[in-house]
Enzyme design. Structure first.
Site, PDB file in Angstrom:
ATOM      1  N   LYS A 175       0.300 -16.982  -7.848  1.00  0.00           N
ATOM      2  CA  LYS A 175      -0.426 -15.948  -8.351  1.00  0.00           C
ATOM      3  C   LYS A 175       0.510 -14.947  -9.203  1.00  0.00           C
ATOM      4  O   LYS A 175       1.562 -13.890  -8.700  1.00  0.00           O
ATOM      5  CB  LYS A 175      -0.718 -15.289  -7.026  1.00  0.00           C
ATOM      6  CG  LYS A 175      -2.494 -13.834  -8.484  1.00  0.00           C
ATOM      7  CD  LYS A 175      -2.495 -12.631  -7.522  1.00  0.00           C
ATOM      8  CE  LYS A 175      -1.605 -11.935  -7.311  1.00  0.00           C
ATOM      9  NZ  LYS A 175      -1.561 -10.742  -8.989  1.00  0.00           N
ATOM     10  N   GLU A 178      -0.893  -9.065 -12.240  1.00  0.00           N
ATOM     11  CA  GLU A 178      -2.211  -9.498 -13.424  1.00  0.00           C
ATOM     12  C   GLU A 178      -1.573  -8.282 -14.378  1.00  0.00           C
ATOM     13  O   GLU A 178      -2.649  -9.050 -15.659  1.00  0.00           O
ATOM     14  CB  GLU A 178      -2.914  -8.553 -12.378  1.00  0.00           C
ATOM     15  CG  GLU A 178      -3.099  -7.512 -11.981  1.00  0.00           C
ATOM     16  CD  GLU A 178      -2.910  -6.930 -10.891  1.00  0.00           C
ATOM     17  OE1 GLU A 178      -2.901  -6.286 -10.094  1.00  0.00           O
ATOM     18  OE2 GLU A 178      -1.774  -8.643 -10.371  1.00  0.00           O
ATOM     19  N   GLY A 228       7.657  -8.194  -3.591  1.00  0.00           N
ATOM     20  CA  GLY A 228       7.358  -7.033  -4.606  1.00  0.00           C
ATOM     21  C   GLY A 228       7.116  -6.183  -3.393  1.00  0.00           C
ATOM     22  O   GLY A 228       8.346  -6.220  -2.654  1.00  0.00           O
ATOM     23  N   GLY A 229       6.344  -4.976  -3.326  1.00  0.00           N
ATOM     24  CA  GLY A 229       6.405  -4.072  -2.638  1.00  0.00           C
ATOM     25  C   GLY A 229       6.501  -4.061  -0.756  1.00  0.00           C
ATOM     26  O   GLY A 229       5.452  -5.171  -1.003  1.00  0.00           O
ATOM     27  N   ILE A 230       7.489  -3.165  -0.237  1.00  0.00           N
ATOM     28  CA  ILE A 230       7.291  -3.521   1.758  1.00  0.00           C
ATOM     29  C   ILE A 230       5.633  -3.230   2.421  1.00  0.00           C
ATOM     30  O   ILE A 230       6.270  -3.820   2.582  1.00  0.00           O
ATOM     31  CB  ILE A 230       8.349  -2.103   1.537  1.00  0.00           C
ATOM     32  CG1 ILE A 230       8.385  -2.326   3.170  1.00  0.00           C
ATOM     33  CG2 ILE A 230       7.507  -1.155   1.633  1.00  0.00           C
ATOM     34  CD1 ILE A 230       9.710  -1.605   3.730  1.00  0.00           C
ATOM     35  N   GLU A 231       5.151  -2.046   1.401  1.00  0.00           N
ATOM     36  CA  GLU A 231       3.681  -2.148   2.034  1.00  0.00           C
ATOM     37  C   GLU A 231       2.639  -3.753   2.314  1.00  0.00           C
ATOM     38  O   GLU A 231       1.717  -4.029   2.942  1.00  0.00           O
ATOM     39  CB  GLU A 231       3.127  -0.931   1.423  1.00  0.00           C
ATOM     40  CG  GLU A 231       3.975  -0.030   2.198  1.00  0.00           C
ATOM     41  CD  GLU A 231       3.943   0.910   3.029  1.00  0.00           C
ATOM     42  OE1 GLU A 231       2.798   0.551   4.089  1.00  0.00           O
ATOM     43  OE2 GLU A 231       5.207   0.951   3.467  1.00  0.00           O
ATOM     44  N   THR A 232       3.118  -4.199   0.879  1.00  0.00           N
ATOM     45  CA  THR A 232       1.960  -5.433   0.670  1.00  0.00           C
ATOM     46  C   THR A 232       2.486  -6.358   1.188  1.00  0.00           C
ATOM     47  O   THR A 232       1.372  -6.942   1.708  1.00  0.00           O
ATOM     48  CB  THR A 232       2.018  -5.847  -1.102  1.00  0.00           C
ATOM     49  OG1 THR A 232       2.074  -4.482  -1.656  1.00  0.00           O
ATOM     50  CG2 THR A 232       1.576  -6.971  -1.122  1.00  0.00           C
ATOM     51  N   GLY A 233       4.080  -6.372   1.582  1.00  0.00           N
ATOM     52  CA  GLY A 233       4.761  -6.960   1.738  1.00  0.00           C
ATOM     53  C   GLY A 233       4.103  -7.154   3.451  1.00  0.00           C
ATOM     54  O   GLY A 233       3.959  -8.301   4.232  1.00  0.00           O
ATOM     55  N   GLU A 250      10.639 -11.177  -0.461  1.00  0.00           N
ATOM     56  CA  GLU A 250      11.219 -10.369  -0.843  1.00  0.00           C
ATOM     57  C   GLU A 250      10.505  -8.859  -1.059  1.00  0.00           C
ATOM     58  O   GLU A 250      10.286  -8.796  -1.406  1.00  0.00           O
ATOM     59  CB  GLU A 250      12.371 -10.745  -2.018  1.00  0.00           C
ATOM     60  CG  GLU A 250      14.053 -10.004  -2.035  1.00  0.00           C
ATOM     61  CD  GLU A 250      13.661  -9.188  -3.677  1.00  0.00           C
ATOM     62  OE1 GLU A 250      13.019  -8.173  -2.945  1.00  0.00           O
ATOM     63  OE2 GLU A 250      14.311  -9.768  -4.324  1.00  0.00           O
TER      64      GLU A 250
END
Length: 489
Positions: A175, A178, A228-233, A250
């Site tokens: 993915k 987007e 990507g970002g830390i919160e999404t991780g 990462e």
């Protein structure tokens, strides 16, 4: 304008819902493409195709040399279509074509590297505790891999995931972001051309909260690789616990660039700019924390300011452009808020700190290269990853103080040290808690060196042999050649 479709089970398909997304050029907000907008339904179909291809197909058991040949073919096709890919990347992200051309060389190099080493590990024999037996350790593919890539380096980050996953016999669902899917769609066209079996490599376009969430939650997915970002991780880590997926994350960085007074001055100034202003600072390894020995602070900032004021902003397709726009209106607003926070905290804007006023830049998501001085390590502008063309400047007097400042972060992705004292340089890097530390260099990476972070910059590694091993499971096989009753009971 042809619709950019998804690639599922060897077929190019539209979203089941029929939904689409408009892709904008960040230079002028013009529509450059329309892409299918997939959701959980499409993700489930792709996962099911990857599961069948792994459990029932031949790819995992295909000889490693043959898998490597397929991966090498991708590299060759990228080299063939290098100019087209570079222009698509620049159109999609706003970076200069010159920078994108360099990226394409790096991307082809990643596929070549993993094709070269992917068939070299046939396992190892280990000592057995009993006679007439064989004990060996082999590596096998993990299974179905979910791969989620960011918008800043769409195809480069995809290559870091695709090449090792494919060469080790996994199947996958990718993915891309987007908002920057164009080169990923193109490389899946090349994967199709390279002759991979149906279902081995699948592409689903769509948002993170739908497609990404399904990849993270679905129990048929065995591994998630996310950049990507830390919160999404953190959310992915929680979701992955459902079936204890393997994880490679990462999650960015706030990277220190430490300059001692004995460093080569002109080179350190030049590299301090290069460390931040490539791709408008939208780089996870950007050296946005400039930590300068106090005795050279004023001279260094003055030299840096003079050069920063001359950076040419514009379209990535113009040869004179040195820095393009930020990726989106949303991200521009985040960078503006980040800078305003720094001002409120007492940091001083020496140059930049606002949008450009040039009329030809008003339709794009541009932000002026910015330098903050009078910064302290307790400021949010120093601690938070701004992901824009902004440098914060701190000072130190002693080596110990420099190291303490460099390590004062929740992140630990990368860092740099500038000094002509070899012994001092080695002392510093031994104490710096980061996955990569450069000495008299910044932002250099290559396929055979591992990449990843300490602390909250993530877990696991990409590139190098460790990046290959992320996509394998270790199996011990013991074969007793002369079995006899034990007669224990």
């Amino acid at each position: 304008m042809p619709l950019k479709k998804m690639f599922i089970d060897g077929q190019w398909v539209e979203a089941t819902s029929g939904q689409t997304r408009t892709i904008l050029n960040p230079y002028n907000q013009e529509t450059i493409a329309t892409a299918a907008e997939g959701d959980q339904t499409d993700a489930k179909q792709a996962i099911a195709a990857a599961r069948r291809a792994f459990d029932q197909g031949d790819w995992p058991n295909t000889p490693a040399t043959e898998r490597a040949s397929h991966v090498r073919k991708i590299a060759e096709l990228i080299e063939r279509d290098k100019q087209e890919l570079a222009e698509l990347e620049s159109l999609d992200t706003g970076k200069t074509v010159e920078e994108s051309l360099v990226d394409m060389d790096d991307i082809a190099g990643v596929f070549h590297y993993y094709a070269e080493i992917g068939d070299k590990d046939g396992g190892e024999m280990i000592d057995s505790p009993i006679p007439n037996s064989v004990s060996k350790v082999v590596r096998e593919p993990v299974g179905v891999c979910g791969q989620i890539t960011p918008w800043n380096y769409p195809l480069l980050q995809a290559s870091w995931k695709l090449a090792p996953a494919l060469v080790t016999g996994n199947t996958l669902v990718m993915k891309p972001s987007e908002i920057t899917p164009l080169t990923t769609v193109k490389v899946f066209e090349l994967i199709e051309e390279a002759g991979f079996p149906a279902g081995v490599a699948n592409l689903v376009l769509g948002a993170g909260n739908t497609v990404g969430a399904e990849l993270s939650n679905n129990t048929d997915v065995d591994l998630i690789s996310f950049t990507g970002g830390i919160e999404t991780g953190k959310k992915i880590m929680q979701a992955a616990s459902i079936n204890v997926k393997k994880l490679a994350l990462e999650l960015g960085g706030k990277n220190p660039n430490v300059v001692f007074a004995d460093a080569d001055f002109e080179t350190a100034v030049d590299q301090a700019m290069n460390a931040v202003f490539f791709h408008a600072g939208q780089i996870c390894s950007a050296g946005t924390r400039l930590i300068i020995e106090e005795s050279i602070h004023d001279k260094f900032v003055a030299a840096l300011t003079e050069r920063v004021q001359n950076i040419k902003l514009g379209s990535g397709f113009e040869e004179t452009t040195q820095m393009g726009p930020l990726i989106s209106a949303e991200h521009l607003a985040k960078v503006e808020h980040y800078v305003e926070t720094g001002k409120q905290e007492g940091a001083k804007v020496v140059v930049g700190g606002k949008r450009p006023e040039a009329p030809e830049l008003q339709n794009g998501f541009f932000y002026l290269p910015t330098i903050f001085t009078d910064c302290t390590s307790d400021m949010k502008v120093v601690q938070d990853e701004g992901f824009g063309p902004v440098i914060t400047v701190e000072t130190f007097q002693t080596e110990d103080e420099a190291i303490k400042l460099a390590n004062d972060s929740i992140y630990g992705l990368a860092g740099g040290v500038w000094t002509n004292d070899i012994v001092k340089a080695e002392r510093c890097v031994a104490k710096m808690r980061m996955g990569t530390v450069w000495i008299n260099e910044f932002n250099l990476y290559f396929p055979h060196a591992p990449w990843g972070g300490f602390k909250q910059s993530g877990i696991g590694r990409e590139l190098g042999k460790p990046g290959l091993e992320e996509y394998t499971e270790t199996k011990h096989i013991f074969h007793n050649l002369d079995p006899k009753p034990i007669n224990w009971f």
